[in-house]
Each structure stands twice: as structure tokens, then as C-alpha cells.
Design a protein around this motif. Structure first.
Motif, PDB file in Angstrom:
ATOM      1  N   VAL A 182       8.221  -2.254 -14.889  1.00 23.48           N
ATOM      2  CA  VAL A 182       7.350  -2.297 -15.198  1.00 23.48           C
ATOM      3  C   VAL A 182       6.459  -3.646 -13.462  1.00 23.48           C
ATOM      4  O   VAL A 182       5.919  -3.355 -12.687  1.00 23.48           O
ATOM      5  CB  VAL A 182       6.673  -3.130 -16.146  1.00 23.48           C
ATOM      6  N   VAL A 183       7.510  -4.653 -13.772  1.00 24.44           N
ATOM      7  CA  VAL A 183       6.907  -6.137 -12.031  1.00 24.44           C
ATOM      8  C   VAL A 183       7.479  -5.213 -11.207  1.00 24.44           C
ATOM      9  O   VAL A 183       6.683  -5.816 -10.317  1.00 24.44           O
ATOM     10  CB  VAL A 183       7.816  -6.900 -13.096  1.00 24.44           C
ATOM     11  N   SER A 184       8.423  -4.274 -11.228  1.00 21.80           N
ATOM     12  CA  SER A 184       8.686  -3.495  -9.676  1.00 21.80           C
ATOM     13  C   SER A 184       7.413  -2.608  -9.097  1.00 21.80           C
ATOM     14  O   SER A 184       6.745  -2.664  -8.388  1.00 21.80           O
ATOM     15  CB  SER A 184      10.021  -2.548 -10.297  1.00 21.80           C
ATOM     16  N   CYS A 185       6.719  -1.960 -10.226  1.00 23.28           N
ATOM     17  CA  CYS A 185       5.777  -1.192 -10.067  1.00 23.28           C
ATOM     18  C   CYS A 185       4.709  -2.491  -9.279  1.00 23.28           C
ATOM     19  O   CYS A 185       3.833  -1.995  -8.829  1.00 23.28           O
ATOM     20  CB  CYS A 185       5.536   0.389 -10.855  1.00 23.28           C
ATOM     21  N   LEU A 186       4.521  -3.032 -10.608  1.00 27.03           N
ATOM     22  CA  LEU A 186       3.478  -4.401  -9.666  1.00 27.03           C
ATOM     23  C   LEU A 186       3.621  -4.812  -8.172  1.00 27.03           C
ATOM     24  O   LEU A 186       2.417  -5.124  -7.651  1.00 27.03           O
ATOM     25  CB  LEU A 186       3.355  -5.228 -10.851  1.00 27.03           C
ATOM     26  N   THR A 187       4.311  -5.354  -8.140  1.00 26.57           N
ATOM     27  CA  THR A 187       4.389  -5.881  -6.424  1.00 26.57           C
ATOM     28  C   THR A 187       4.847  -4.423  -5.655  1.00 26.57           C
ATOM     29  O   THR A 187       4.165  -5.082  -4.821  1.00 26.57           O
ATOM     30  CB  THR A 187       6.672  -6.153  -7.016  1.00 26.57           C
ATOM     31  N   SER A 188       5.006  -3.649  -6.463  1.00 27.68           N
ATOM     32  CA  SER A 188       5.080  -2.458  -4.870  1.00 27.68           C
ATOM     33  C   SER A 188       3.507  -2.307  -4.213  1.00 27.68           C
ATOM     34  O   SER A 188       3.114  -2.454  -3.533  1.00 27.68           O
ATOM     35  CB  SER A 188       5.585  -1.270  -5.874  1.00 27.68           C
ATOM     36  N   GLU A 189       2.727  -2.081  -5.408  1.00 33.79           N
ATOM     37  CA  GLU A 189       1.208  -2.116  -5.583  1.00 33.79           C
ATOM     38  C   GLU A 189       0.812  -3.017  -5.520  1.00 33.79           C
ATOM     39  O   GLU A 189      -0.511  -3.118  -4.805  1.00 33.79           O
ATOM     40  CB  GLU A 189       0.515  -2.348  -7.422  1.00 33.79           C
ATOM     41  N   PHE A 190       0.833  -4.332  -5.337  1.00 34.00           N
ATOM     42  CA  PHE A 190       0.390  -5.510  -4.829  1.00 34.00           C
ATOM     43  C   PHE A 190       0.608  -5.393  -3.422  1.00 34.00           C
ATOM     44  O   PHE A 190       0.036  -5.621  -1.896  1.00 34.00           O
ATOM     45  CB  PHE A 190       0.920  -6.745  -5.548  1.00 34.00           C
ATOM     46  N   ARG A 191       1.714  -5.203  -2.692  1.00 33.95           N
ATOM     47  CA  ARG A 191       2.550  -5.097  -1.863  1.00 33.95           C
ATOM     48  C   ARG A 191       1.179  -3.908  -0.601  1.00 33.95           C
ATOM     49  O   ARG A 191       0.689  -4.192   0.649  1.00 33.95           O
ATOM     50  CB  ARG A 191       3.645  -4.120  -0.960  1.00 33.95           C
ATOM     51  N   ARG A 192       1.150  -3.565  -1.283  1.00 36.72           N
ATOM     52  CA  ARG A 192      -0.068  -1.937  -0.996  1.00 36.72           C
ATOM     53  C   ARG A 192      -1.158  -2.985  -0.836  1.00 36.72           C
ATOM     54  O   ARG A 192      -1.897  -1.846   0.661  1.00 36.72           O
ATOM     55  CB  ARG A 192       0.103  -0.308  -1.629  1.00 36.72           C
ATOM     56  N   GLN A 193      -1.918  -3.223  -1.640  1.00 33.64           N
ATOM     57  CA  GLN A 193      -2.965  -3.752  -1.468  1.00 33.64           C
ATOM     58  C   GLN A 193      -3.248  -4.189  -0.170  1.00 33.64           C
ATOM     59  O   GLN A 193      -3.863  -4.734   0.943  1.00 33.64           O
ATOM     60  CB  GLN A 193      -3.145  -4.266  -2.703  1.00 33.64           C
ATOM     61  N   ASP A 194      -2.227  -5.393  -0.249  1.00 32.15           N
ATOM     62  CA  ASP A 194      -2.235  -6.705   0.888  1.00 32.15           C
ATOM     63  C   ASP A 194      -1.601  -5.860   2.267  1.00 32.15           C
ATOM     64  O   ASP A 194      -2.348  -6.571   3.146  1.00 32.15           O
ATOM     65  CB  ASP A 194      -0.783  -7.559   0.560  1.00 32.15           C
ATOM     66  N   ALA A 195      -1.659  -5.033   2.198  1.00 33.76           N
ATOM     67  CA  ALA A 195      -1.205  -3.919   3.856  1.00 33.76           C
ATOM     68  C   ALA A 195      -2.397  -3.335   3.662  1.00 33.76           C
ATOM     69  O   ALA A 195      -2.676  -3.414   5.223  1.00 33.76           O
ATOM     70  CB  ALA A 195      -0.344  -3.008   3.752  1.00 33.76           C
ATOM     71  N   SER A 196      -2.886  -2.978   3.196  1.00 34.68           N
ATOM     72  CA  SER A 196      -4.108  -2.300   3.186  1.00 34.68           C
ATOM     73  C   SER A 196      -5.127  -3.689   4.010  1.00 34.68           C
ATOM     74  O   SER A 196      -6.084  -3.144   4.641  1.00 34.68           O
ATOM     75  CB  SER A 196      -4.851  -1.592   2.187  1.00 34.68           C
ATOM     76  N   LEU A 197      -5.349  -4.173   2.974  1.00 35.27           N
ATOM     77  CA  LEU A 197      -6.030  -5.536   3.109  1.00 35.27           C
ATOM     78  C   LEU A 197      -6.020  -5.902   4.941  1.00 35.27           C
ATOM     79  O   LEU A 197      -6.746  -6.148   5.278  1.00 35.27           O
ATOM     80  CB  LEU A 197      -6.546  -6.904   2.307  1.00 35.27           C
ATOM     81  N   ALA A 198      -5.026  -6.327   5.284  1.00 32.34           N
ATOM     82  CA  ALA A 198      -3.878  -6.947   6.271  1.00 32.34           C
ATOM     83  C   ALA A 198      -4.944  -5.702   7.294  1.00 32.34           C
ATOM     84  O   ALA A 198      -5.344  -6.445   8.422  1.00 32.34           O
ATOM     85  CB  ALA A 198      -2.943  -6.628   6.827  1.00 32.34           C
ATOM     86  N   LEU A 199      -4.893  -3.953   7.394  1.00 30.68           N
ATOM     87  CA  LEU A 199      -5.275  -3.050   8.073  1.00 30.68           C
ATOM     88  C   LEU A 199      -6.588  -3.262   8.122  1.00 30.68           C
ATOM     89  O   LEU A 199      -7.519  -3.360   9.471  1.00 30.68           O
ATOM     90  CB  LEU A 199      -4.701  -2.214   7.874  1.00 30.68           C
ATOM     91  N   ALA A 200      -7.604  -3.326   6.881  1.00 33.26           N
ATOM     92  CA  ALA A 200      -9.097  -3.591   6.876  1.00 33.26           C
ATOM     93  C   ALA A 200      -9.152  -5.170   7.802  1.00 33.26           C
ATOM     94  O   ALA A 200     -10.422  -4.718   9.099  1.00 33.26           O
ATOM     95  CB  ALA A 200      -9.459  -3.482   5.591  1.00 33.26           C
ATOM     96  N   GLY A 201      -8.669  -6.465   7.739  1.00 31.93           N
ATOM     97  CA  GLY A 201      -9.052  -7.147   8.226  1.00 31.93           C
ATOM     98  C   GLY A 201      -9.356  -7.363   9.718  1.00 31.93           C
ATOM     99  O   GLY A 201      -9.802  -7.912  10.545  1.00 31.93           O
TER     100      GLY A 201
END
Length: 201
Positions: A182-201
């Protein structure tokens, strides 16, 4: 993975993009049904008296009743979960806990075990949950759970709570492994979201 054909249908459909055609979706469903049919073929060569869980449990119960010393000396009760695991694995091959929410308690094989005559081994069901159900749950979490979906997360939490009851006392390391998944899945999702926000910014 041996369970790849059983990934949650709803979870899979949630990640499909608009680029997928109806024909592709239909092909995926056909492939899944074909896998389930092929799994049935595995038991084609099994003798009739060993084709179902109650029949196997009945044989063990008869052995224990008629030759209790031999049963104990052979540690037969310890081998029963291993003997039954292919039957349980077949039954849950099409199980989609992120879609239908069927609990372990209501799975057919659990009822079949409880119906076994003189079956007094309380460890059989927890052992089967540990050896067969938990790996399936872990795969569903890895491959089908969408942490950004409220409904998917709610079903995942319910599924984990249901399974943990059976293994918390007898196999705490298994619970830890599920937590790590569960922790691994959450960590991967957070990283994807951070990457998306960085691209959007």
C-alpha cells in the motif's frame, strides 16, 4: 504474474483512455473469460472423487476418524491447506474485490470447508487466506487500485480489513508485506502527481 488475467475489471476500465475502442475493450473481456475457461480445464483429469473441496475435506475427515494415529503421525492437518490451495486458487481466479466486494467469509470454498464432516482444524482457513488469498489481494492493490479514486480506495480498505482478520495473529509478516504494498502504491502515485504539477507549472 499468474494472476494477471484477474485484474479488477472496474479498476482497469477506470484507467482506459478515450483512445481505447469498444472492440479493444471487448477483446480484453474475451481474453479474461478464456483464461477462466482454461483454468477449468486444469481439473479435467482429476478423478471425480477429488474434483471438489468438500470431497477432499471428506477424505481427510474419514482418514482422521478411522486412523487417527496415522493421521496425526503424518501431520495431515498441516498438509491440508497445501492440498486445497489449487482448488481455492481456481475459485478466486475471477474474484474482483475492487468491483464486487465479496468478502472471504462469503467465498464458496469457505462454506465448503465449514460443511466438511468433523473438520476441527481451525488453522485451515487462515492458512489458505495467507497462502492463496493474500497474494491475490496484493496483486489487486498493485495493479488495480487507484489511490486518487474515493470509491476504489474505499473498496481497497474494506478488502484489506477483511483479509487482515484472518492473518493478523498467525502471520503478522504477511500483514506487514501488504502494508508495504500500500505504501509503495501511494508513494508512486504521489510522485506521479508531483511530476504532473511540475509540468503544469
Amino acid at each position: 504474474s499468474g494472476w494477471s488475467g484477474g485484474v479488477g475489471v472496474q479498476a482497469m476500465e477506470e484507467v482506459w483512455t478515450t483512445d481505447e475502442s469498444d472492440s479493444e475493450v471487448s477483446e480484453w473481456h474475451k481474453a479474461r473469460q478464456n483464461l477462466l475457461r482454461r483454468a477449468d480445464d486444469v481439473f479435467d483429469d482429476v478423478k471425480a472423487e477429488f474434483k471438489e473441496v468438500p470431497l477432499v475435506v471428506g477424505r481427510f475427515a474419514e482418514w482422521r476418524k478411522k486412523q487417527s494415529k496415522s493421521y496425526r503421525d503424518a501431520w495431515a492437518s498441516l498438509s491440508l491447506p497445501r492440498v486445497l490451495s489449487p482448488y481455492v486458487r481456481r475459485q478466486i481466479l475471477g474474484w474482483d474485490p475492487l468491483e464486487d466486494g465479496t468478502s472471504v467469509e462469503h467465498m464458496p470454498w469457505v462454506g465448503e470447508l465449514f460443511s466438511g464432516e468433523d473438520d476441527d482444524d481451525d488453522e485451515v482457513i487462515p492458512k489458505l487466506v495467507e497462502q492463496v488469498v493474500v497474494p491475490r489481494v496484493s496483486e489487486v492493490i498493485r495493479d488495480g487500485w487507484d489511490p486518487m479514486s474515493v470509491s476504489s480506495t474505499g473498496r481497497a480498505v474494506g478488502m484489506l480489513q477483511d483479509v487482515v482478520v484472518y492473518v493478523l495473529d498467525t502471520a503478522p509478516q504477511v500483514v506487514k508485506e501488504m502494508q508495504d504494498t500500500v505504501v509503495s502504491c501511494l508513494t508512486s502515485e504521489f510522485r506521479r502527481q508531483d511530476a504532473s504539477l511540475a509540468l503544469a507549472g
